[in-house]
Design an enzyme around this catalytic site. Structure first.
Site, PDB file in Angstrom:
ATOM      1  N   HIS A 181       6.730  49.462  39.645  1.00  0.00           N
ATOM      2  CA  HIS A 181       6.638  49.778  41.078  1.00  0.00           C
ATOM      3  C   HIS A 181       6.608  48.487  41.882  1.00  0.00           C
ATOM      4  CE1 HIS A 181       5.493  51.890  44.727  1.00  0.00           C
ATOM      5  NE2 HIS A 181       4.529  50.989  44.902  1.00  0.00           N
TER       6      HIS A 181
ATOM      7  N   CYS B 174      40.739  43.995  33.023  1.00  0.00           N
ATOM      8  CA  CYS B 174      39.359  44.019  33.513  1.00  0.00           C
ATOM      9  C   CYS B 174      38.949  42.655  34.068  1.00  0.00           C
ATOM     10  CB  CYS B 174      38.416  44.419  32.389  1.00  0.00           C
ATOM     11  SG  CYS B 174      36.703  44.232  32.889  1.00  0.00           S
TER      12      CYS B 174
ATOM     13  N   GLY C 291      44.729  57.904  47.480  1.00  0.00           N
ATOM     14  CA  GLY C 291      43.928  58.151  46.285  1.00  0.00           C
ATOM     15  C   GLY C 291      42.462  57.883  46.573  1.00  0.00           C
TER      16      GLY C 291
ATOM     17  N   ARG D  47      45.772  54.914  36.781  1.00  0.00           N
ATOM     18  CA  ARG D  47      46.419  53.948  35.898  1.00  0.00           C
ATOM     19  C   ARG D  47      47.104  54.678  34.741  1.00  0.00           C
ATOM     20  NH1 ARG D  47      45.306  48.817  37.025  1.00  0.00           N
ATOM     21  NH2 ARG D  47      45.809  48.106  34.923  1.00  0.00           N
TER      22      ARG D  47
ATOM     23  N   GLU E 233      49.028  38.615  22.758  1.00  0.00           N
ATOM     24  CA  GLU E 233      48.840  38.856  24.191  1.00  0.00           C
ATOM     25  C   GLU E 233      49.932  38.169  24.993  1.00  0.00           C
ATOM     26  OE1 GLU E 233      48.200  40.005  27.563  1.00  0.00           O
ATOM     27  OE2 GLU E 233      46.637  40.790  26.242  1.00  0.00           O
TER      28      GLU E 233
ATOM     29  N   GLY F 257      41.433  38.732  27.918  1.00  0.00           N
ATOM     30  CA  GLY F 257      40.533  39.306  28.924  1.00  0.00           C
ATOM     31  C   GLY F 257      41.176  40.494  29.612  1.00  0.00           C
ATOM     32  N   GLY F 258      42.517  40.488  29.665  1.00  0.00           N
ATOM     33  CA  GLY F 258      43.247  41.660  30.153  1.00  0.00           C
ATOM     34  C   GLY F 258      42.963  42.025  31.598  1.00  0.00           C
TER      35      GLY F 258
END
Length: 459
Positions: free
Chosen positions: A436, A44, A176, A264, A36, A41-42
């Site tokens: 409920h 996200c 967008g 992306r 990495e 974790g990148g």
């Protein structure tokens, strides 16, 4: 020849797909190296889902205070403290990051910091050092795209810069109207920004069932979020005062900022994939349904594989590939069974086929749909949210699509995905007792009505 270390699996990328594969493979007793260049974790965790949803929660709190009179509470919104909002967001990201680092190290996954390149079908090179894997998983993720000739910089930003803003823009144009554009439009509007969305396709959230798109558009009109669909971008100019955006119909729009949210793209450039014969198309890595690339023992997961670019899809694909390599023969992941949520106000949540897709699959006259309005749902009334649940079924067959619009309905997508993935019939769901008062009852009521025994709706 550079020295080389050997592992059962070498993973290129430590985002949702990469780290899920690493954790599952380690659990299954394999030796794993994960390469990495940034942080485990990148996108996200650091620049995507988590920080955006934290901001959206702050936005929900701002709206609640602003509208507190409705609930009999006297309160005033004194303003948005962006440094406070940012520290709330950063605190959440920080805690999750620390937890993830702990998990990775406790599973004995070796994290190799640096920029990795695929130099042979079983070898990744990082800073001149080679790591060989009996299996290789490509998980290099995605980046914020722009349009040809549209430079990012200054007042023209992508979601990455939008997350780091230390002020609330007075006005913003969002290019967008997909998930990212709609989420930022929603949160900025709650913070007091005047927002205009420009979308080239005929609807906002154009990948969703058209009923959801139209419902979201109604809600945005009510919230005074301006949007122009079927509107193509032509150009932008900026100076120290703001941006001027021109569209192909000759109109101009002015604001403090332009957020480019046109989707992306796959982050695969310069990583050696094509050179090693990995099948590629428009930058994406092509795989079979078992996520194998057809080259050696090379697999690919996540945003680089054509399909839904969602963290939870990458995560599940990572687990799938680890189990596939371990010989567990997991069932393939069905793309239409993956839940999708846009966390705007109101939420847009769906799983399975849209009405149009179902008609294409089963035939025009072989599809039955039902919409249940949240007006009849007690908890939704308490939360003061409008919206609906729409079910799509194959005639005399199972429910194949669940589509929902309303505050917090993203939380219901779990039951929605069980209904679709377990091929439940309306009668199956109608027979379940829903608590409920919960919004969950709306799913039960919709199923009751679809089963031909509506209690709280008029047929």
């Amino acid at each position: 020849m550079a020295e080389s270390q050997e592992y059962d699996i070498v993973i290129l990328g430590a985002g949702s797909g990469g780290y899920a594969a690493a954790l599952r493979a380690a659990e299954l007793g394999m030796s794993v190296a994960m390469v990495e260049a940034d942080k485990v974790g990148g996108t996200c965790l650091h620049r995507g889902c988590i920080p955006t949803k934290a901001l959206l929660h702050s936005a929900e709190v701002a709206d609640t205070i602003r509208e507190s009179d409705v609930f009999g509470i006297k309160g005033t919104l004194d303003g948005i403290d962006m440094s406070g909002v940012s520290s709330f967001k950063d605190g959440i990201v920080g805690r999750l990051y620390k937890g993830l680092q702990g998990l990775v190290s406790s599973r004995k996954v070796e994290v190799i910091q640096g920029w990795g390149t695929l130099v042979s079908p079983d070898t990744v090179e990082v800073d001149g050092k080679r790591y060989t894997g009996k299996n290789v998983i490509l998980a290099s993720g995605s980046y914020s795209k722009t349009l040809p000739g549209l430079e990012i910089g200054g007042r023209v930003i992508t979601s990455e810069q939008a997350l780091e803003l230390d002020f609330v823009p007075q006005s913003a144009i969002v290019l967008g109207g997909g998930v990212i554009g709609v989420e930022f439009a929603s949160l900025w509007s709650s913070f007091g920004t005047e927002v205009t969305i420009l979308e080239g396709l005929p609807n906002l959230v154009p990948n969703e069932d058209v009923a959801l798109s139209k419902g979201l558009e109604r809600a945005f009109r009510k919230r005074k979020i301006a949007f122009h669909t079927s509107t193509m971008f032509s150009g932008v100019e900026q100076d120290e005062n703001g941006v001027t955006v021109t569209t192909q119909d000759g109109k101009t729009y002015q604001a403090d900022l332009l957020l480019v949210a046109v989707g992306r793209g796959p982050a695969t450039d310069g990583l050696g994939y094509a050179e090693q014969g990995i099948p590629m198309e428009r930058g994406f890595v092509l795989t079979n349904e078992r996520l194998h690339t057809g080259v050696g023992n090379v697999y690919a997961v996540g945003d680089i594989v054509p399909g839904l670019q969602l963290a939870h899809r990458g995560f599940q694909q990572g687990i799938f590939v680890a189990e596939e390599i371990a010989g567990l023969n997991p069932p393939p992941i069905v793309e239409s069974g993956i839940p999708r949520v846009t966390y705007s106000e109101p939420n847009v949540a769906s799983v399975g086929l849209t009405e149009a897709q179902a008609k294409e699959t089963y035939g025009e006259d072989k599809v039955v749909t039902l919409e249940y309005n949240l007006g009849g749902n007690g908890k939704s009334q308490i939360l003061q949210t409008a919206g609906f649940v729409k079910l799509v079924r194959e005639q005399d067959g199972p429910i194949v699509g669940v589509h929902m619009l309303g505050a917090r309905l993203g939380e219901l997508v779990g039951e929605g995905q069980l209904i679709v993935n377990w091929e439940a019939y309306p009668e199956d769901v109608a027979a379940l007792v829903h608590g409920h008062p919960t919004q969950d009852e709306a799913l039960g009521e919709a199923a009751l009505a679809l089963a031909g025994k509506p209690l709280h709706s008029h047929n």
